[in-house]
Structure formats: structure tokens, C-alpha cells
Design an enzyme around this catalytic site. Structure first.
Site, mmCIF file in Angstrom:
data_model
loop_
_atom_site.group_PDB
_atom_site.id
_atom_site.type_symbol
_atom_site.label_atom_id
_atom_site.label_comp_id
_atom_site.label_asym_id
_atom_site.label_seq_id
_atom_site.Cartn_x
_atom_site.Cartn_y
_atom_site.Cartn_z
ATOM 1 N N TYR A 144 54.374 47.108 -32.164
ATOM 2 C CA TYR A 144 53.288 47.427 -33.103
ATOM 3 C C TYR A 144 52.920 46.158 -33.855
ATOM 4 O O TYR A 144 53.824 45.454 -34.344
ATOM 5 C CB TYR A 144 53.763 48.506 -34.076
ATOM 6 C CG TYR A 144 52.768 48.889 -35.160
ATOM 7 C CD1 TYR A 144 53.004 48.559 -36.496
ATOM 8 C CD2 TYR A 144 51.598 49.578 -34.855
ATOM 9 C CE1 TYR A 144 52.102 48.918 -37.486
ATOM 10 C CE2 TYR A 144 50.702 49.961 -35.846
ATOM 11 C CZ TYR A 144 50.953 49.614 -37.162
ATOM 12 O OH TYR A 144 50.065 49.965 -38.144
ATOM 13 N N ASP A 239 55.047 37.796 -33.285
ATOM 14 C CA ASP A 239 54.762 38.626 -34.454
ATOM 15 C C ASP A 239 56.070 38.769 -35.227
ATOM 16 O O ASP A 239 56.929 39.584 -34.886
ATOM 17 C CB ASP A 239 54.230 40.004 -34.015
ATOM 18 C CG ASP A 239 54.037 40.926 -35.197
ATOM 19 O OD1 ASP A 239 53.500 42.042 -35.007
ATOM 20 O OD2 ASP A 239 54.431 40.545 -36.321
ATOM 21 N N LYS A 267 55.677 41.451 -45.039
ATOM 22 C CA LYS A 267 56.937 41.989 -45.602
ATOM 23 C C LYS A 267 57.679 40.991 -46.498
ATOM 24 O O LYS A 267 57.254 40.715 -47.611
ATOM 25 C CB LYS A 267 57.797 42.525 -44.456
ATOM 26 C CG LYS A 267 57.084 43.649 -43.662
ATOM 27 C CD LYS A 267 57.924 44.188 -42.546
ATOM 28 C CE LYS A 267 57.131 45.086 -41.619
ATOM 29 N NZ LYS A 267 56.859 46.427 -42.167
HETATM 30 P P1 KE4 Z 1 51.205 45.933 -42.158
HETATM 31 O O1 KE4 Z 1 49.715 45.885 -41.895
HETATM 32 O O2 KE4 Z 1 51.738 47.340 -42.200
HETATM 33 O O3 KE4 Z 1 51.608 45.096 -43.393
HETATM 34 O O4 KE4 Z 1 51.949 45.185 -40.938
HETATM 35 C C1 KE4 Z 1 51.701 45.618 -39.635
HETATM 36 C C2 KE4 Z 1 52.867 45.205 -38.767
HETATM 37 C C3 KE4 Z 1 52.704 44.133 -37.899
HETATM 38 N N1 KE4 Z 1 53.733 43.706 -37.116
HETATM 39 C C4 KE4 Z 1 54.946 44.311 -37.164
HETATM 40 C C5 KE4 Z 1 56.043 43.806 -36.292
HETATM 41 C C6 KE4 Z 1 55.163 45.410 -38.045
HETATM 42 O O5 KE4 Z 1 56.379 45.998 -38.075
HETATM 43 C C7 KE4 Z 1 54.117 45.865 -38.861
HETATM 44 C C8 KE4 Z 1 54.274 47.042 -39.796
HETATM 45 N N2 KE4 Z 1 55.501 47.746 -39.695
HETATM 46 C C9 KE4 Z 1 55.465 49.161 -40.069
HETATM 47 C C10 KE4 Z 1 56.877 49.709 -39.844
HETATM 48 N N3 KE4 Z 1 57.036 50.208 -38.554
HETATM 49 C C11 KE4 Z 1 54.956 49.348 -41.466
HETATM 50 C C12 KE4 Z 1 55.188 50.731 -42.042
HETATM 51 C C13 KE4 Z 1 53.892 51.510 -42.113
HETATM 52 O O6 KE4 Z 1 53.091 51.481 -41.155
HETATM 53 O O7 KE4 Z 1 53.724 52.180 -43.166
#
Ligand code: KE4
Length: 427
Positions: A144, A239, A267
Site C-alpha cells: 500500500y 516506499d 509517520k
Molecule cells: P498516509 O497517506 O496514510 O500518511 O500514508 C500512506 C502510506 C504509504 N506507504 C506506506 C508503506 C503506508 O503504510 C502508508 C499508510 N499506512 C497505513 C497503515 N496500513 C495508514 C493507516 C490508515 O490508512 O489509516
């Protein structure tokens, strides 16, 4: 545990916010039950609206690596706020955090701050396409990279190898430029390059996957992706939204000794405030506006409060030479001790762990890609999740997510967690 307040708050939220949440995974759809509304967090603990407390193994999905509301980060944000919240101008603070990162992370000369991991990954893809003049990208099933259209794609059928939208609102036109491969299958990636000669701008990969549960690269997977990108004139994008500053200060590039052409962050880099970033060598980053033609922008990019939270967090990490060793030791102890308890109960499981990221798959076989993760026993996971939740242990509410250990989790928290897991019964 009583959840009356959370339940009432969820009912009310449901009237005003789609699904009652501002991010779907918070809604407990995968595990069932009422999502818990938290009201405060400190160190290793969160407190919900019913005043139940929990040992937290999500830590806001990664940011709270030092534990929640670290006193020095809190003080730094409070002090920064007295100087103003947002100027929409350059500030010295942005250069400070950029310098700290560029000087301590391999293979990057410049970094652009944004406000989320999605924005970082979306922008990195656009930059790779602008730099190479190519349209297609390769991503991996189960990885993701945020909710930008190019990433909400599921594997096409058979040899077509073209992606299909996996969300309404994503167009076929967008989907055709995203190719899918299985994680840990470099041969399939080689095949995609053979079928799309000269058309692939980049591979984007989670160097340790955390969005299908924790899945590790195997058999020189990352090294092979590097080689395939070099052979085919494509960029390798790590990523590191999850792994950045968590696996090591230099992230997965340092841990696996593999050079990425672009790296994305989120994060930890914001210390709990909204920050994402993407970084790379001058040759590529110079293509970004206003220096180059690839446009990317953001009103709150480099926001002073978020920069101060991130910079203070990164400085505290840098100062503690034992931080990563201690985080990893905590994860190792949990891995081994939970494994012993589940074995004693004859519960088939696999625990995947890298650094302070880990997850439990209730599966007899090893899990090295999304298909195997999906074949794990998720109803058993859901029982396990609710048993722990009812006893004050807060795990990610899905078998496709990763635990994020914080430095605030110590022996007491480990002992309490193991004591609760010992009481887990599953027929
Ligand atoms: P954000 O747009 O949520 O800040 O980041 C997206 C993203 C990009 N790349 C990786 C490897 C990620 O894990 C994420 C976001 N992770 C999720 C957890 N699985 C965020 C939690 C959520 O969607 O509320």
C-alpha cells in the site's frame, strides 16, 4: 471492558463522518465490533473515552516510535506554537530537518516535504514519470502506497498483466499504467519488463511490507529489483513510509544495503504531526518545480509545528545510540515468547518480524506474499484481537496490518501482554 462511551460516540460520528471515521481501517470492519474512541495517550498507553487503558502496539500506525507524547517533543511543539502556526513561506526550520536527513540517509541529496505518505508516494511516481518520460509503474500485490489513483489497482487477469481499478472512481486509463507483481517474485517483474520494453518508469516497493501484515523480502528480492531497474532504465522507489527511521536511521537502504533512486517517508518523520516526504539524488530531484518542470506543491508542506515535531523526534532518535537495539530486542522477546505460548496451545502461527515491525499470521505455512497472507486464518486473528483488546492490549485491528513497537514498551508491558495471551483460548 465497557465501551458505552465509544459506542455512543461512534453512533454520533456515523451521522457526520463517512463510516464514522476519517480513515477506513479505524472502523474495525475487519475485526468486527465497535471502534474504540481514544481520548489521550502517554508513553506505551492509550486511554479510551470510557477510561479504559491499553498497551498500544499500533502507536498511531508508526509515528510514536518514542512512545506517545514524549515530553521533549511536547515541549518543543508548545514552544514552536508560540511563534506561529503556519506562514506559507520558507523557514530555517525546514532546512534544518532537511539537512539532518540528507546528511544521515544514504543516496539522497535533496528532500521535499509534504503532508502525508500518500502525497509523498504520489509525487515520487510523478517525478519518476517526468524524469524518465515513461508512463507505466510496477507495484506489488498487498503493498500500500496511499490512496492515490495509480495505487488503487488490483492484479489484472492472467497474462494481461495490466492492472484493474480496485476502487470506484479510479479510471481504466489510470489503471492501465499500473502493472502488478507478486511480492518476492523478481522473475515476474523481469517478465513485466520484457512485455513492456522502454515503458516502465519505476518500481515502487515497500522494502519490508507492512500492509499485508509484515512480510519480509526474501532471496535477494530487493537486490534483484535494483538490478532489473538498472538493466531497464527504470527508477527503484523505496516506499519507506513505515520503515524510514524505524528499521534504522538510514532506513531499509542502510539495513539491506540496496540503493533506491527515490525514497518516500511519512509517520516517524513527523513525530505524530502530518508530515510526508520524498527524497533522491540531485539528478532526479532537480526536475521538481520550481527548479524543473515536474509540478508538486502544498499549502502546509514544511509546516513549522510539524517540522518541529519531526525534527525533535529525529534528534532524540539520533541521540539514543541504543534505541534501535532496544526496540528490536523488545520485538524479538515478544516474537519468541508469544511463539512459545501459541505452540503450547497447538495454535498454528507464523510471526514475521523485521526490526520493530512484526505481525502474527495464524497460518501453518510461511507468509511471503499477499496470497499467502490472505490464506491465513483471519477469523482466528479476530478472536485473538478481541481477547487482547478486552484485556487492555491494543493491536492493529486487521490481520493485514503490522505491529509498531515503541521505545516506551518495557518489561512490564511485555509481561502483561504475555499474561493476557496465555489466557487466550480458541476452539
Ligand atoms: P498516509 O497517506 O496514510 O500518511 O500514508 C500512506 C502510506 C504509504 N506507504 C506506506 C508503506 C503506508 O503504510 C502508508 C499508510 N499506512 C497505513 C497503515 N496500513 C495508514 C493507516 C490508515 O490508512 O489509516
Amino acid at each position: 471492558m465497557l465501551y458505552q462511551r465509544s459506542s455512543a460516540l461512534f453512533d454520533e460520528a456515523y451521522q457526520y463522518i463517512p463510516g464514522g471515521v476519517n480513515s477506513p481501517v479505524r472502523a474495525f470492519k475487519s475485526v468486527g465490533g465497535v471502534p474504540i474512541f481514544m481520548k489521550s495517550a502517554k508513553g506505551a498507553y492509550m486511554t479510551d473515552a470510557d477510561d479504559n487503558t491499553y498497551i498500544d502496539y499500533i502507536n498511531s500506525w508508526g509515528p510514536a516510535i518514542l512512545g506517545h507524547t514524549h515530553p521533549e517533543v511536547l515541549e518543543a511543539i508548545q514552544k514552536q506554537a508560540e511563534s506561529g502556526f503556519s506562514f506559507g513561506t520558507p523557514t530555517e526550520l525546514e532546512t534544518e530537518i532537511a539537512k539532518l536527513i540528507v546528511k544521515n540517509v544514504p543516496n539522497i541529496d535533496q528532500i521535499r516535504m509534504v503532508s502525508s505518505g500518500t502525497e509523498a508516494c504520489m509525487s515520487a511516481i510523478r517525478l519518476a514519470r517526468g524524469f524518465t518520460g515513461r508512463d507505466k509503474i510496477i507495484k506489488f500485490e498487498g503493498c500500500y502506497h496511499g490512496h492515490s489513483d495509480s495505487f488503487l489497482i488490483k492484479a489484472g487477469s492472467g497474462a494481461a498483466t495490466f492492472g484493474n481499478p480496485n476502487s470506484p472512481g479510479v479510471t481504466a486509463g489510470t489503471a492501465k499504467d499500473t502493472l502488478l507483481a507478486r511480492y518476492n517474485d523478481a522473475e515476474q517483474v523481469a517478465d513485466l519488463f520484457r512485455h513492456n520494453p522502454g515503458e516502465i518508469a519505476a518500481i515502487i516497493v515497500e522494502p519490508v511490507a507492512g500492509n499485508m501484515g509484515c512480510v519480509l523480502p526474501e532471496n535477494n528480492f530487493l537486490q534483484n529489483l535494483r538490478k532489473l531497474c538498472d538493466e531497464n532504465g527504470a527508477l527503484l522507489i523505496f516506499d519507506e513510509v513505515m520503515t524510514g527511521f524505524r528499521l534504522a536511521f538510514g532506513g531499509a537502504q542502510e539495513v539491506f544495503n540496496v540503493k533506491a533512486d527515490l525514497v518516500t517517508y511519512g509517520k516517524v518523520i513527523g513525530g505524530g504531526l502530518p508530515v510526508g516526504a520524498f527524497a533522491g539524488r540531485n539528478e532526479i530531484m532537480d526536475h521538481l518545480a520550481p527548479k524543473g518542470g515536474v509540478y508538486q506543491a502544498g499549502t502546509l508542506s514544511g509546516n513549522p509545528l510539524a517540522m518541529r515535531a519531526g525534527l525533535t523526534t529525529l534528534e532524540l532518535i539520533r541521540k539514543d545510540e541504543n534505541l534501535y537495539q532496544n526496540l528490536n530486542k523488545t520485538a524479538e522477546t515478544l516474537d519468541f515468547e508469544i511463539g512459545k505460548i501459541l505452540n503450547s496451545k497447538n495454535i498454528e502461527h507464523r510471526i514475521n518480524r523485521k526490526g520493530s515491525m512484526m505481525s502474527i499470521f495464524f497460518h501453518v505455512n510461511a507468509v511471503s506474499n499477499f496470497e499467502e497472507a490472505a490464506n491465513a486464518n483471519h477469523s482466528l486473528f479476530n478472536n485473538f484481537f478481541h481477547h487482547l483488546l478486552a484485556n487492555g492490549i491494543y493491536l492493529p485491528p486487521s490481520g493485514f496490518e503490522t505491529w509498531f513497537i515503541s521505545a516506551a514498551i518495557k518489561e512490564n508491558e511485555i509481561d502483561r501482554t504475555l499474561e493476557v495471551i496465555r489466557k487466550f483460548e480458541y476452539s
